[in-house]
Design an enzyme around this catalytic site. Structure first.
Site, PDB file in Angstrom:
ATOM      1  N   HIS A  80       0.862  -1.185   0.000  1.00 36.27           N
ATOM      2  CA  HIS A  80       0.000   0.000   0.000  1.00 36.27           C
ATOM      3  C   HIS A  80       0.896   1.231   0.000  1.00 36.27           C
ATOM      4  O   HIS A  80       2.024   1.201   0.505  1.00 36.27           O
ATOM      5  CB  HIS A  80      -0.887   0.019   1.235  1.00 36.27           C
ATOM      6  CG  HIS A  80      -2.007  -0.963   1.196  1.00 36.27           C
ATOM      7  ND1 HIS A  80      -3.172  -0.776   1.900  1.00 36.27           N
ATOM      8  CD2 HIS A  80      -2.159  -2.132   0.541  1.00 36.27           C
ATOM      9  CE1 HIS A  80      -3.988  -1.784   1.686  1.00 36.27           C
ATOM     10  NE2 HIS A  80      -3.392  -2.626   0.859  1.00 36.27           N
ATOM     11  N   GLU A  82       1.046   3.946   1.747  1.00 33.08           N
ATOM     12  CA  GLU A  82       1.553   4.392   3.044  1.00 33.08           C
ATOM     13  C   GLU A  82       2.737   3.548   3.503  1.00 33.08           C
ATOM     14  O   GLU A  82       3.728   4.079   4.021  1.00 33.08           O
ATOM     15  CB  GLU A  82       0.458   4.310   4.120  1.00 33.08           C
ATOM     16  CG  GLU A  82      -0.768   5.136   3.830  1.00 33.08           C
ATOM     17  CD  GLU A  82      -1.879   4.368   3.110  1.00 33.08           C
ATOM     18  OE1 GLU A  82      -3.050   4.642   3.397  1.00 33.08           O
ATOM     19  OE2 GLU A  82      -1.567   3.508   2.257  1.00 33.08           O
ATOM     20  N   CYS A 110      -6.235   2.363   5.547  1.00 34.70           N
ATOM     21  CA  CYS A 110      -6.979   1.168   5.951  1.00 34.70           C
ATOM     22  C   CYS A 110      -6.471   0.722   7.324  1.00 34.70           C
ATOM     23  O   CYS A 110      -5.487   1.257   7.842  1.00 34.70           O
ATOM     24  CB  CYS A 110      -6.766   0.066   4.915  1.00 34.70           C
ATOM     25  SG  CYS A 110      -5.083  -0.622   4.930  1.00 34.70           S
ATOM     26  N   CYS A 113      -2.641  -0.150   7.357  1.00 29.76           N
ATOM     27  CA  CYS A 113      -1.760   1.017   7.271  1.00 29.76           C
ATOM     28  C   CYS A 113      -1.860   1.891   8.509  1.00 29.76           C
ATOM     29  O   CYS A 113      -0.842   2.380   9.018  1.00 29.76           O
ATOM     30  CB  CYS A 113      -2.072   1.820   6.014  1.00 29.76           C
ATOM     31  SG  CYS A 113      -1.685   0.899   4.502  1.00 29.76           S
TER      32      CYS A 113
END
Length: 194
Positions: A80, A82, A110, A113
């Protein structure tokens, strides 16, 4: 059963989107960085990834880690935006603690993260579009303000939220349309009756 939004209250019942008083969505620096992230996310979306981009800024406001979604490219579920930015910044700083740093991202993080950001002791998180279904910094959960969190981040949401949300909605709309069309690019013929 209570809705996710009812569980989103931060420390002392504060709305997590208001925890960043003085550093709200209108902050010019946040808007400038978010504009850069939107351009980066656009390129990522064109490459077939969900268009999300992130940057980690150090205490002086310098970019020390850039990330964008790379799950499809790397075939890696943890890629992801991040986490990619956080890993790059940790390598550069040679430290896993980010107390005085800021992470900006085009979509609310999410749970995976947000949990990583709490573990990294990120000082501030600024996001563009809220994610009421999967967001974990006020959308459906608030891991930054949860009683179990050993670190509480300042969270500011809604920076260029309309542009960030429109970018994601447009990408998913195009993706659904592409999946309905046969490889030749022509719409599929209707199925024979009977």
């Amino acid at each position: 059963m209570a809705s996710c939004r009812q569980h989103a209250a931060g420390p002392l019942g504060a709305d997590p989107l208001e925890l960043g008083a003085g550093f709200g969505p209108e902050a010019p620096a946040h808007q400038g960085w978010m504009g850069r992230l939107l351009r980066r996310a656009e390129r990522v979306g064109e490459a077939g990834e969900i268009p999300v981009a992130a940057v980690v800024l150090d205490e002086r406001g310098r970019a020390i880690g850039w990330g964008s979604n790379r799950r499809e490219r790397d075939q890696q579920p943890l890629a992801h935006a991040e986490l990619v930015a956080l890993q790059q910044a940790a390598r550069l700083r040679q430290d896993w603690r980010f107390n005085g740093c800021t992470l900006l991202v085009t979509l609310e993080p999410c749970p995976m993260c947000a949990g990583a950001l709490v573990q990294a002791r990120m000082g501030r998180v600024v996001f563009g579009a809220a994610d009421p279904k999967r967001g974990a910094l006020g959308g459906c959960l608030n891991l930054a303000g949860d009683a179990s969190a050993h670190h509480h981040m300042v969270v500011t949401g809604g920076v260029l939220s309309e542009a960030c949300g429109a970018q994601l909605e447009g990408w998913f709309r195009r993706r659904r349309r592409q999946r309905r069309e046969p490889p030749s690019g022509r719409p599929a013929a209707p199925a024979p009756a009977g």
